[in-house]
Design a protein around this motif. Structure first.
Motif, short mmCIF file in Angstrom:
data_model
loop_
_atom_site.label_atom_id
_atom_site.label_comp_id
_atom_site.label_asym_id
_atom_site.label_seq_id
_atom_site.Cartn_x
_atom_site.Cartn_y
_atom_site.Cartn_z
N LEU A 158 22.29 28.11 12.64
CA LEU A 158 23.96 27.34 12.02
C LEU A 158 24.42 26.71 12.13
CD1 LEU A 158 25.99 28.29 16.23
CD2 LEU A 158 26.09 30.39 14.39
N THR A 159 23.51 25.64 11.91
CA THR A 159 24.10 24.83 11.03
C THR A 159 22.90 24.31 9.78
OG1 THR A 159 23.06 23.23 12.05
CG2 THR A 159 25.34 23.11 12.79
N GLN A 160 22.26 25.57 9.51
CA GLN A 160 21.44 25.81 8.60
C GLN A 160 20.24 23.76 8.53
OE1 GLN A 160 19.80 27.47 6.61
NE2 GLN A 160 21.00 29.30 8.46
N THR A 161 20.02 23.43 9.91
CA THR A 161 19.37 22.00 9.94
C THR A 161 17.96 21.95 10.23
OG1 THR A 161 20.34 21.01 11.38
CG2 THR A 161 21.85 20.89 9.07
N TYR A 162 17.43 20.80 10.31
CA TYR A 162 16.58 20.43 11.76
C TYR A 162 16.24 19.61 12.53
CZ TYR A 162 11.05 18.92 12.77
OH TYR A 162 10.30 18.58 13.48
N ILE A 163 16.28 20.53 13.34
CA ILE A 163 16.51 18.57 14.82
C ILE A 163 15.52 18.80 15.51
CG2 ILE A 163 18.56 17.87 16.70
CD1 ILE A 163 20.35 20.53 15.27
N LEU A 164 15.19 17.38 15.68
CA LEU A 164 13.89 17.00 16.56
C LEU A 164 14.57 16.28 17.66
CD1 LEU A 164 11.22 17.07 17.42
CD2 LEU A 164 11.10 15.16 15.27
N VAL A 165 14.09 16.24 18.83
CA VAL A 165 15.25 15.29 20.09
C VAL A 165 13.47 14.43 20.17
CG1 VAL A 165 15.80 15.16 22.48
CG2 VAL A 165 16.77 17.08 20.71
N GLN A 166 13.26 13.75 19.87
CA GLN A 166 12.47 12.83 20.41
C GLN A 166 12.40 11.35 21.06
OE1 GLN A 166 9.34 12.86 20.68
NE2 GLN A 166 7.80 11.20 20.64
N HIS A 194 29.27 20.62 27.24
CA HIS A 194 28.22 20.95 27.08
C HIS A 194 27.42 22.11 25.49
CE1 HIS A 194 24.58 24.43 27.78
NE2 HIS A 194 24.95 23.39 28.67
N PRO A 195 26.68 21.74 24.86
CA PRO A 195 26.65 22.05 23.57
C PRO A 195 27.21 23.45 23.24
CG PRO A 195 24.05 21.36 24.28
CD PRO A 195 25.36 21.48 25.54
N ILE A 196 27.13 24.45 24.08
CA ILE A 196 27.32 25.72 23.80
C ILE A 196 29.04 25.74 23.64
CG2 ILE A 196 28.42 26.59 26.28
CD1 ILE A 196 25.95 28.51 24.76
N TYR A 197 29.97 24.95 23.96
CA TYR A 197 31.29 25.56 23.72
C TYR A 197 31.17 25.01 21.53
CZ TYR A 197 32.00 25.15 28.45
OH TYR A 197 32.51 25.13 29.99
N LEU A 202 30.89 27.30 16.14
CA LEU A 202 30.18 27.24 15.00
C LEU A 202 29.89 28.84 14.48
CD1 LEU A 202 27.83 24.31 15.45
CD2 LEU A 202 29.82 24.04 13.15
N MET A 203 29.52 29.78 15.23
CA MET A 203 30.22 30.95 15.24
C MET A 203 30.51 31.63 14.16
SD MET A 203 27.72 31.83 18.53
CE MET A 203 27.06 33.73 18.17
N ILE A 204 32.12 31.19 15.76
CA ILE A 204 33.78 31.77 15.09
C ILE A 204 34.38 31.25 13.43
CG2 ILE A 204 36.33 31.49 15.55
CD1 ILE A 204 35.34 31.48 18.44
#
Length: 345
Positions: A158-166, A194-197, A202-204
């Protein structure tokens, strides 16, 4: 007089991107080499040493194109980048600084090298300080990833990014506007949202951006408003004491007796070591004996024979018969008296 400047230009067509920024070339650096050397260094963890050692030639080649020198110090565990006489772009050293910062945060080298391109930025979000409790922090960090990494993948698409949780940080790479959205989602997740909200929102927005009529309007009426419905978890005391019934006294309550005071009162304090141990052992044996009796009684409850209903019925029948016999006897006695009286007359 009408303006002559607002005429249609034959070369100004729709296929021209007016906001496009051309790449910075060595020909545009009219000032020549820099007067001072700029350098940045960062430390990296021990477990990244083997990977960095293997991928360092590729990183060196990528930085040489921009005229940046780099050194890997395995003794101190640090990476350093600095400008050289071949450096022509002043912003390249800042990109190189972000590159070593991403490499230290476990971002793969092929992905981290993309930070040297124009229009790509990075953001390292420190999330450990946002939650105090470690168990709660681990759960909320896992919430960013989601089941099998599905939540993280949706956020990346959705954000067109690269994310890494470390570890204690979240590294993100992408456009400036996208990084702002990612930071908001991560911080909300750490604040128990929660991130789902945010993903739904972002989808809308993505669908509304496709509509040319709604593209420049306010989208507030289309976006969902999620209210926080968590009830207050105020601790309720185990024993609720009504303070109205108590009489106010200015004196504080009497101090409770300590363990030593109670031992002195019972005389246990003056006993010897062996006597104390014996008294404790006897006390422990008594408690154990009581518990064993309770367990035995509970076990035997299941084997108690229930009272038979036949005995109760028999008793009821006998009682009823006696009552009936008593009534019949009285009736017979009355009849007998009447017959005797009639005979005497």
């Amino acid at each position: 007089m009408p303006s002559t400047y607002k005429k249609d230009k034959p070369w100004d067509t729709d296929d021209i991107d007016k906001w496009k920024e051309d790449a910075f070339t060595p020909d545009q650096n009219l000032g020549g080499t820099f007067s001072e050397e700029s350098s940045f260094a960062t430390l990296f963890p021990k477990y990244r040493e083997t990977y960095l050692k293997a991928s360092w030639p590729m990183i060196t080649r990528a930085l040489e194109k921009h005229g940046i020198a780099c050194t890997l110090d395995l003794v101190e565990g640090s990476m350093t980048v600095k400008t050289t006489r071949k450096t022509y772009d002043p912003a390249s050293i800042l990109n190189a600084r972000d590159l070593i910062k991403l490499l230290a945060r476990s971002v793969p080298a092929p992905q981290a090298v993309k930070i040297l391109d124009d229009g790509v930025a990075c953001d390292v979000i420190k999330i450990r300080g946002l939650v105090r409790n470690k168990e709660r922090f681990v759960k909320r960090r896992q919430r960013i990833l989601g089941p099998n990494g599905s939540t993280l993948k949706a956020l990346e698409l959705l954000t067109q990014t690269y994310i890494l949780v470390q570890g204690n940080t979240v590294s993100a790479m992408g456009g400036y506007k996208s990084l702002k959205e990612v930071r908001r989602v991560i911080e909300d997740c750490m604040a128990n949202i929660h991130p789902i909200y945010n993903i739904k929102e972002l989808m809308i927005k993505r669908e509304l951006a496709k509509d040319p009529e709604l593209k420049n309007e306010n989208w507030e009426r289309f976006l969902p408003h999620f209210k926080k419905r968590n009830l207050s978890k105020r601790r309720v005391p185990f024993k609720v004491v009504d303070k109205k019934k108590k009489v106010y006294t200015p004196f504080p309550p009497e101090q409770e007796k300590s363990k030593v005071d109670l031992q002195i009162e019972s005389g246990e304090y003056f006993l010897g070591k062996l006597a104390k141990e014996r008294a404790q052992r006897e006390k422990r044996d008594e408690v154990m004996k009581e518990k064993m009796e309770d367990r035995k009684r509970k076990r035997e409850e299941g084997y108690e024979a229930p009272k038979e209903e036949t005995e109760v019925k028999k008793k009821k029948k006998k009682k009823k018969r006696r009552e009936e016999e008593g009534v019949d006897g009285e009736v017979k006695k009355v009849k007998k008296r009447k017959t005797e009286a009639v005979e005497q007359e």
